[in-house]
Design a protein around this motif. Structure first.
Motif, PDB file in Angstrom:
ATOM      1  N   UNK A 298      31.504  41.078  84.007  1.00 52.19           N
ATOM      2  CA  UNK A 298      32.258  42.136  83.324  1.00 52.19           C
ATOM      3  C   UNK A 298      33.756  41.992  83.593  1.00 52.19           C
ATOM      4  N   UNK A 299      34.108  41.594  84.815  1.00 51.36           N
ATOM      5  CA  UNK A 299      35.517  41.409  85.160  1.00 51.36           C
ATOM      6  C   UNK A 299      36.155  40.285  84.365  1.00 51.36           C
ATOM      7  N   UNK A 300      35.427  39.160  84.233  1.00 50.87           N
ATOM      8  CA  UNK A 300      35.962  38.035  83.472  1.00 50.87           C
ATOM      9  C   UNK A 300      35.992  38.344  81.980  1.00 50.87           C
ATOM     10  N   UNK A 301      35.041  39.140  81.514  1.00 48.95           N
ATOM     11  CA  UNK A 301      35.057  39.606  80.125  1.00 48.95           C
ATOM     12  C   UNK A 301      36.368  40.348  79.866  1.00 48.95           C
ATOM     13  N   UNK A 302      36.737  41.239  80.791  1.00 48.06           N
ATOM     14  CA  UNK A 302      37.991  41.995  80.684  1.00 48.06           C
ATOM     15  C   UNK A 302      39.194  41.067  80.760  1.00 48.06           C
ATOM     16  N   UNK A 303      39.110  40.042  81.621  1.00 47.46           N
ATOM     17  CA  UNK A 303      40.228  39.113  81.799  1.00 47.46           C
ATOM     18  C   UNK A 303      40.495  38.308  80.524  1.00 47.46           C
ATOM     19  N   UNK A 304      39.433  37.776  79.920  1.00 49.41           N
ATOM     20  CA  UNK A 304      39.606  36.988  78.697  1.00 49.41           C
ATOM     21  C   UNK A 304      40.065  37.861  77.534  1.00 49.41           C
ATOM     22  N   UNK A 305      39.625  39.127  77.519  1.00 47.09           N
ATOM     23  CA  UNK A 305      40.090  40.069  76.497  1.00 47.09           C
ATOM     24  C   UNK A 305      41.596  40.298  76.649  1.00 47.09           C
ATOM     25  N   UNK A 306      42.036  40.497  77.884  1.00 44.28           N
ATOM     26  CA  UNK A 306      43.459  40.720  78.152  1.00 44.28           C
ATOM     27  C   UNK A 306      44.287  39.508  77.745  1.00 44.28           C
ATOM     28  N   UNK A 307      43.771  38.314  78.045  1.00 47.44           N
ATOM     29  CA  UNK A 307      44.483  37.084  77.690  1.00 47.44           C
ATOM     30  C   UNK A 307      44.688  37.005  76.179  1.00 47.44           C
ATOM     31  N   UNK A 308      43.639  37.353  75.426  1.00 44.83           N
ATOM     32  CA  UNK A 308      43.756  37.361  73.970  1.00 44.83           C
ATOM     33  C   UNK A 308      44.721  38.426  73.482  1.00 44.83           C
ATOM     34  N   UNK A 309      44.740  39.581  74.175  1.00 48.59           N
ATOM     35  CA  UNK A 309      45.637  40.677  73.788  1.00 48.59           C
ATOM     36  C   UNK A 309      47.097  40.393  74.102  1.00 48.59           C
ATOM     37  N   UNK A 310      47.345  39.437  75.002  1.00 47.96           N
ATOM     38  CA  UNK A 310      48.721  39.034  75.310  1.00 47.96           C
ATOM     39  C   UNK A 310      49.222  38.027  74.284  1.00 47.96           C
TER      40      UNK A 310
END
Length: 400
Positions: A342-354
């Protein structure tokens, strides 16, 4: 034996409320940001940086938060995230200089990194594999509903003071934090948490990203990135595109976004679980990527309000269904390491949002159609990646 969702309504409601409140708080401030910008005499670039720093903080903290969810327990991380979110909104509301606002946004990003994996892992723990898709659909619907209601409430509250929405967001966050302390119970025993923690190495941002490159998760994480990248690039320029091409008013845009969001929430709540049962996660994800790519191109040729409304409703629906389908796949593949996944899911989402909004803005300056065409290409690349998913690999993931 895990209890059916129907017998865990109180716990599920408080968990979904926590996610809803976090995204309601984010949505609350949208209509007051232009006024806040004028009061604080901030430039457009500064406002952009304030948006970006939230995503960067969430990205950097997500792997740590995911591991801590596995180490210290779901309940503690959720409560801490809600408290931090309330503090960040309070600081932004009383802030009188830019440095204080940056601190607020950094704390906000960190709080989001705690809340999302905490709630996702908690729900994965208390639901059976058969009901997982339905539960993840509820999470996505809670997120979407927060975004729908947030701007409307924020605009109404702002009539009584431009800083009031921030204080309101802080108040409901503290209320959710307080209620979670008494209503939620840690779903895992100390022994189970110790067992999971013992199997994981010391938390390290780089090592966690290396672990996420494992074929067991990697393709799904890449799709998470592609989704966030394509969706954020699309959404970033939507209002600018509609204004430049059609001359839509803020009221027109609000109507399109609200109707599209409500349509997406209704389908998520009542149909998502059944659709996954019929198609399976892989076909569901591929179908959404195809529809998203086609409609991104269609967005460049529609020429009236009804056409834009129809295309937007369908493309938002495709994105809204893709998100929980991916989350369900990851939760099944994650086995006992729900916090890490779940943490890495959030991390990759954030990377895409940047990266997505930056690319969308750059391409918009070149040609207003390019961001949509670019989003279509990114989604098709994502579709190509899903073809690499082997049925045997999926079966092994689900068997964990």
């Amino acid at each position: 034996m895990k209890k059916p969702i129907k017998k865990q309504k109180a716990v599920l409601i408080i968990l979904l409320s926590n996610i809803f409140i976090a995204f309601l708080g984010i949505g609350l401030i949208i209509p007051v940001m232009p006024s806040f910008m004028n009061i604080m005499h901030l430039s457009g670039s500064t406002m952009g940086y304030l948006v970006a720093v939230f995503a960067v903080a969430q990205l950097l903290m997500s792997p740590f938060a995911g591991r801590w969810v596995d180490r210290y327990g779901r309940k503690k991380i959720i409560i801490f995230g809600l408290f931090l979110f309330g503090v960040s909104e309070l600081i932004f509301g009383v802030g009188t200089n830019v440095s204080v606002l940056y601190i607020s946004r950094i704390l906000g990003g960190i709080s989001a990194a705690f809340i999302m994996p905490g709630v996702t892992a908690y729900i994965a723990d208390i639901t059976s594999v058969q009901e997982r898709a339905k539960a993840m659909g509820y999470i996505s619907a809670a997120i979407s509903t927060g975004f729908i209601i947030g701007p409307g409430i924020g605009g109404f509250i702002a009539e009584y003071g431009v800083r009031l929405p921030f204080f309101f967001a802080a108040a409901i966050a503290f209320l959710a934090c307080f209620s979670s302390i008494f209503i939620l119970k840690e779903p895992l025993t100390k022994e189970q948490l110790a067992e999971i923690s013992a199997k994981t190495k010391q938390t390290n941002f780089i090592s966690d990203f290396k672990r996420s490159l494992n074929p067991h998760y990697f393709i799904a994480f890449i799709i998470v990135f592609v989704l966030a990248f394509g969706l954020s690039a699309y959404e970033t320029v939507f209002s600018l595109f509609s204004d430049h091409k059609f001359g839509f008013t803020p009221k027109d845009l609000a109507a399109i976004i609200t109707i599209s969001s409500i349509f997406g929430v209704v389908v998520q709540v009542f149909m998502f679980g059944k659709m996954v049962d019929i198609l399976g996660e892989k076909k569901m994800i591929q179908l959404c990527l195809i529809i998203g790519a086609i409609l991104s191109v269609a967005s460049t040729v529609v020429s009236n309000f009804l056409g834009v409304l129809l295309v937007t409703c369908l493309i938002f629906l495709a994105f809204d269904l893709l998100r929980p389908a991916l989350t369900t796949f990851l939760s099944k593949a994650g086995g006992k390491e729900q916090g890490f996944v779940a943490g890495m899911n959030s991390a990759y989402t954030s990377l895409g949002n940047i990266v997505g909004p930056a690319m969308g803005g750059i391409l918009f300056d070149v040609n207003i159609h390019y961001p949509y065409l670019f989003a279509a290409v990114i989604l098709l690349i994502g579709l190509g990646i899903t073809v690499m998913w082997k049925e045997k690999q999926l079966a092994e993931s689900f068997a964990e």
